[in-house]
Scaffold this motif. Structure first.
Motif, PDB file in Angstrom:
ATOM      1  N   ILE B  32     -13.010  -0.164   6.490  1.00 56.38           N
ATOM      2  CA  ILE B  32     -13.259   0.767   5.386  1.00 56.38           C
ATOM      3  C   ILE B  32     -12.882   0.015   4.115  1.00 56.38           C
ATOM      4  O   ILE B  32     -11.739  -0.416   3.954  1.00 56.38           O
ATOM      5  CB  ILE B  32     -12.410   2.053   5.521  1.00 56.38           C
ATOM      6  CG1 ILE B  32     -12.839   2.845   6.755  1.00 56.38           C
ATOM      7  CG2 ILE B  32     -12.545   2.900   4.258  1.00 56.38           C
ATOM      8  CD1 ILE B  32     -12.093   4.167   6.962  1.00 56.38           C
ATOM      9  N   THR B  33     -13.859  -0.182   3.265  1.00 60.28           N
ATOM     10  CA  THR B  33     -13.623  -0.918   2.023  1.00 60.28           C
ATOM     11  C   THR B  33     -13.660   0.044   0.849  1.00 60.28           C
ATOM     12  O   THR B  33     -14.652   0.750   0.657  1.00 60.28           O
ATOM     13  CB  THR B  33     -14.686  -2.024   1.821  1.00 60.28           C
ATOM     14  OG1 THR B  33     -14.693  -2.848   2.992  1.00 60.28           O
ATOM     15  CG2 THR B  33     -14.388  -2.867   0.594  1.00 60.28           C
ATOM     16  N   MET B 200      -9.799  -2.763   3.247  1.00 59.77           N
ATOM     17  CA  MET B 200     -10.045  -3.751   2.193  1.00 59.77           C
ATOM     18  C   MET B 200     -10.166  -3.032   0.857  1.00 59.77           C
ATOM     19  O   MET B 200     -10.612  -1.876   0.811  1.00 59.77           O
ATOM     20  CB  MET B 200     -11.372  -4.492   2.452  1.00 59.77           C
ATOM     21  CG  MET B 200     -11.450  -5.291   3.727  1.00 59.77           C
ATOM     22  SD  MET B 200     -10.454  -6.779   3.709  1.00 59.77           S
ATOM     23  CE  MET B 200     -11.240  -7.737   2.432  1.00 59.77           C
ATOM     24  N   LEU B 201      -9.849  -3.734  -0.209  1.00 55.57           N
ATOM     25  CA  LEU B 201     -10.002  -3.154  -1.549  1.00 55.57           C
ATOM     26  C   LEU B 201     -10.720  -4.141  -2.457  1.00 55.57           C
ATOM     27  O   LEU B 201     -10.395  -5.333  -2.470  1.00 55.57           O
ATOM     28  CB  LEU B 201      -8.637  -2.819  -2.152  1.00 55.57           C
ATOM     29  CG  LEU B 201      -7.862  -1.658  -1.525  1.00 55.57           C
ATOM     30  CD1 LEU B 201      -6.487  -1.551  -2.143  1.00 55.57           C
ATOM     31  CD2 LEU B 201      -8.612  -0.342  -1.686  1.00 55.57           C
ATOM     32  N   PHE B 211     -10.580  -8.427  -7.862  1.00 54.08           N
ATOM     33  CA  PHE B 211     -10.097  -8.919  -6.573  1.00 54.08           C
ATOM     34  C   PHE B 211     -10.850  -8.274  -5.423  1.00 54.08           C
ATOM     35  O   PHE B 211     -11.468  -7.217  -5.576  1.00 54.08           O
ATOM     36  CB  PHE B 211      -8.575  -8.754  -6.404  1.00 54.08           C
ATOM     37  CG  PHE B 211      -8.056  -7.337  -6.406  1.00 54.08           C
ATOM     38  CD1 PHE B 211      -8.341  -6.444  -5.384  1.00 54.08           C
ATOM     39  CD2 PHE B 211      -7.212  -6.914  -7.435  1.00 54.08           C
ATOM     40  CE1 PHE B 211      -7.829  -5.159  -5.385  1.00 54.08           C
ATOM     41  CE2 PHE B 211      -6.703  -5.613  -7.451  1.00 54.08           C
ATOM     42  CZ  PHE B 211      -7.014  -4.735  -6.421  1.00 54.08           C
ATOM     43  N   ASN B 212     -10.820  -8.926  -4.280  1.00 49.32           N
ATOM     44  CA  ASN B 212     -11.452  -8.452  -3.051  1.00 49.32           C
ATOM     45  C   ASN B 212     -10.510  -8.865  -1.926  1.00 49.32           C
ATOM     46  O   ASN B 212     -10.588  -9.982  -1.427  1.00 49.32           O
ATOM     47  CB  ASN B 212     -12.833  -9.108  -2.902  1.00 49.32           C
ATOM     48  CG  ASN B 212     -13.526  -8.710  -1.612  1.00 49.32           C
ATOM     49  OD1 ASN B 212     -13.070  -7.825  -0.892  1.00 49.32           O
ATOM     50  ND2 ASN B 212     -14.626  -9.375  -1.301  1.00 49.32           N
ATOM     51  N   GLU B 213      -9.562  -7.989  -1.604  1.00 48.45           N
ATOM     52  CA  GLU B 213      -8.494  -8.387  -0.673  1.00 48.45           C
ATOM     53  C   GLU B 213      -8.172  -7.291   0.329  1.00 48.45           C
ATOM     54  O   GLU B 213      -8.524  -6.132   0.117  1.00 48.45           O
ATOM     55  CB  GLU B 213      -7.214  -8.704  -1.464  1.00 48.45           C
ATOM     56  CG  GLU B 213      -7.243 -10.041  -2.150  1.00 48.45           C
ATOM     57  CD  GLU B 213      -5.914 -10.375  -2.805  1.00 48.45           C
ATOM     58  OE1 GLU B 213      -4.879 -10.256  -2.125  1.00 48.45           O
ATOM     59  OE2 GLU B 213      -5.931 -10.721  -4.001  1.00 48.45           O
ATOM     60  N   LEU B 218      -2.428  -6.927  -0.366  1.00 46.79           N
ATOM     61  CA  LEU B 218      -2.192  -6.552  -1.769  1.00 46.79           C
ATOM     62  C   LEU B 218      -0.833  -5.879  -1.925  1.00 46.79           C
ATOM     63  O   LEU B 218      -0.071  -6.195  -2.840  1.00 46.79           O
ATOM     64  CB  LEU B 218      -3.268  -5.578  -2.244  1.00 46.79           C
ATOM     65  CG  LEU B 218      -4.543  -6.154  -2.853  1.00 46.79           C
ATOM     66  CD1 LEU B 218      -5.540  -5.053  -3.071  1.00 46.79           C
ATOM     67  CD2 LEU B 218      -4.246  -6.863  -4.163  1.00 46.79           C
ATOM     68  N   LEU B 219      -0.563  -4.952  -1.010  1.00 44.80           N
ATOM     69  CA  LEU B 219       0.693  -4.204  -1.105  1.00 44.80           C
ATOM     70  C   LEU B 219       1.894  -5.098  -0.802  1.00 44.80           C
ATOM     71  O   LEU B 219       2.999  -4.865  -1.292  1.00 44.80           O
ATOM     72  CB  LEU B 219       0.671  -2.991  -0.165  1.00 44.80           C
ATOM     73  CG  LEU B 219      -0.314  -1.883  -0.576  1.00 44.80           C
ATOM     74  CD1 LEU B 219      -0.417  -0.824   0.517  1.00 44.80           C
ATOM     75  CD2 LEU B 219       0.103  -1.224  -1.894  1.00 44.80           C
ATOM     76  N   GLU B 220       1.668  -6.129  -0.009  1.00 40.62           N
ATOM     77  CA  GLU B 220       2.767  -7.054   0.315  1.00 40.62           C
ATOM     78  C   GLU B 220       3.070  -8.012  -0.834  1.00 40.62           C
ATOM     79  O   GLU B 220       4.219  -8.393  -1.044  1.00 40.62           O
ATOM     80  CB  GLU B 220       2.400  -7.890   1.552  1.00 40.62           C
ATOM     81  CG  GLU B 220       2.769  -7.211   2.858  1.00 40.62           C
ATOM     82  CD  GLU B 220       2.218  -7.957   4.056  1.00 40.62           C
ATOM     83  OE1 GLU B 220       2.019  -9.185   3.967  1.00 40.62           O
ATOM     84  OE2 GLU B 220       1.956  -7.297   5.078  1.00 40.62           O
TER      85      GLU B 220
END
Lengths: 215, 289
Positions: B32-33, B200-201, B211-213, B218-220
């Motif tokens: 799910i992006t 993914m975001l 960004f595409n991560e 990202l949260l880390e």
């Protein structure tokens, strides 16, 4: 697939369909009774079918303009090409329904409506091809809102202009056979061929316009 | 390694007041992006361009390895779409609208559609214009998922919905993802929706992908850091995306928490939300530079 899109247009105007059906019966009877010259029934049919097609087509265009449903359709396997082709098929379907309705009315009612011959049908098709051949690409290009007034006036003036032209032709004893020294059957075929050609060119134009449009 | 289901390469589109600038990203199968960004950042333009509703100036969009524009009918059979405004013919009933959409798909499954209608408690003879925003969204999902789509593309599906319906939508998406090989791509400016479900975001701002991560990554790597202003110098300031300084101390968001930990002792580190990360990247708060 195209039939589904035509059905979609019919669903959009479903609430007007009964009224339009009554108009398809009453229109030619009323107009032909007002026109006291030769071929009044045919002119009655032609004006009725032109009005009817215009009202129905524009009602669909108005709904498309309001709800932008075509955008959703273009996210599905319906292609832009199919959306365009369905518009032309829709006009043809309404014409066929009108023709059947008129023929049945002329056969059943004792009101003096003459049945249409193949030439009358050809002229009707040619007139519609010309009118919608211009209207559809123009509407695809500029949208319903910008074009509605122009085409409204064109259709509105038809009942005044068309009988006058026919009367003038008849009073000057001008017929197509005089203008074109060809056998009658060829002339009739030409009517259908020219209608087809106009529709084909118009459809190509509409496809090109719609293919470049942001929805 | 997950397969790429959709790839957007070098996508550009110019308008009078807005440009999509060489947009590049890919969607992975089974993910799910979330496509995030503030209003007007280019989310809808990108989605509409992918779907061919807006014509691209340059670039390529491939779905399952094939150029989407060249295999439109074949590939759109495998994509389900939910658009922000619905784009339904409001005067039609749900049944009528379905009868328009269904014939477009070669693999339309009426049984699935009926099961969604029952699950969402939707009446087939109800007019679309009478549906609430939440019901309309559920109906759009029922239409989008009744032809065995592999990819569900949704444009701002949660916009204007109450928290309960938004939560229901997240459950529907998780349910859809249970089947193997399914993917979801959905745009939103309500980033809290993504906390629970996104893998993914992708962040877009002013038509540029920032960004595409992976969400967890990202949260880390991002963190809210609070501490004394004496800890800030030319070196440490560079570690922050945003920085707010007061007489009592500073608060900033870093995208390199490990370096911060090494160089800045005696700071308080907190976990940021996706929204805070998004705003930090687009400069929604006071920026360092």
């Amino acid at each position: 697939m195209l039939i589904s899109l035509v059905r979609k247009d019919l669903l959009i105007v479903k609430k007007y369909l009964l009224l339009m059906f009554i108009f398809a019966i009453v229109g030619p009877i009323f107009i032909s009774s007002e026109l006291k010259f030769l071929n009044g029934s045919f002119i009655g049919f032609l004006i009725t079918v032109l009005f009817l097609e215009y009202i129905i087509f524009n009602s669909v265009s108005m709904a498309e303009d309001k709800y932008k449903g075509s955008a959703l359709l273009c996210t599905t396997p319906y292609t832009r090409d199919a959306v365009v082709r369905a518009k032309y098929l829709f006009v043809l379907v309404i014409f066929i329904i009108s023709l059947i309705t008129y023929t049945l009315t002329a056969s059943v009612t004792p009101l003096g409506l003459e049945r249409l011959n193949i030439t009358n049908v050809g002229i009707s098709l040619l007139t519609l091809s010309f009118f919608f051949g211009v209207l559809i690409p123009v509407q695809f290009k500029f949208g319903y809102e910008k074009t509605k007034m122009f085409f409204f006036f064109v259709v509105f003036l038809t009942p005044f202009i068309f009988p006058t032209i026919v009367q003038w032709l008849q009073s000057h004893n001008l017929e197509m056979s005089i203008m074109l020294p060809l056998p009658h059957i060829i002339q009739v075929c030409l009517l259908y061929l020219i209608s087809l050609l106009i529709t084909f060119i118009s459809m190509l134009l509409s496809k090109q316009i719609y293919a470049k449009k942001n929805l | 390694m997950m397969d790429t289901i959709l790839e957007v390469s070098d996508l550009s589109k110019s308008f009078a007041n807005f440009n999509l600038n060489h947009v590049n990203f890919s969607l992975k199968e089974g993910c799910i992006t979330g496509f995030i960004g503030i209003n007007g950042s280019g989310k809808t333009t990108t989605i509409k361009t992918i779907l061919g509703l807006i014509l691209k100036d340059t670039g390529s969009i491939t779905f399952l390895g094939k150029e989407l524009a060249d295999h439109e009918r074949e590939l759109k059979n495998r994509i389900g779409v939910v658009l922000d405004d619905g784009y339904f013919y409001e005067e039609m009933t749900l049944k009528e609208m379905k009868s328009v959409i269904a014939p477009a798909y070669t693999n339309w499954d009426d049984a699935i559609f009926q099961s969604y209608m029952n699950k969402f408690k939707l009446q087939v003879n109800q007019k679309i214009s009478t549906l609430s925003k939440g019901m309309r969204m559920k109906y759009a999902i029922a239409l989008a998922l009744s032809h065995h789509a592999d990819l569900l593309i949704m444009d701002e599906p949660t916009s204007g919905l109450d928290p309960l319906v938004r939560s229901e939508l997240m459950d529907i998406l998780l349910d859809f993802m249970k089947e193997e090989g399914k993917s979801v791509f959905f745009s939103t400016h309500i980033t809290s929706d993504l906390d629970r479900i996104a893998d993914m975001l992708i962040l877009i701002d002013k038509g540029n992908i920032l960004f595409n991560e992976e969400k967890d990554q990202l949260l880390e790597t991002h963190a809210i850091v609070k501490g004394d202003t004496r800890l800030l110098n030319e070196q440490t300031r560079k570690l922050f995306l945003t920085l707010r300084e007061t007489t009592y101390g500073f608060e900033g968001i870093t995208h390199d928490i490990h370096i911060v930990r090494q160089h800045m002792k005696d700071v308080v580190i907190e976990k940021p939300t996706i929204e805070q990360i998004m705003l930090a990247h687009i400069g929604g708060h006071q920026h360092v530079n």
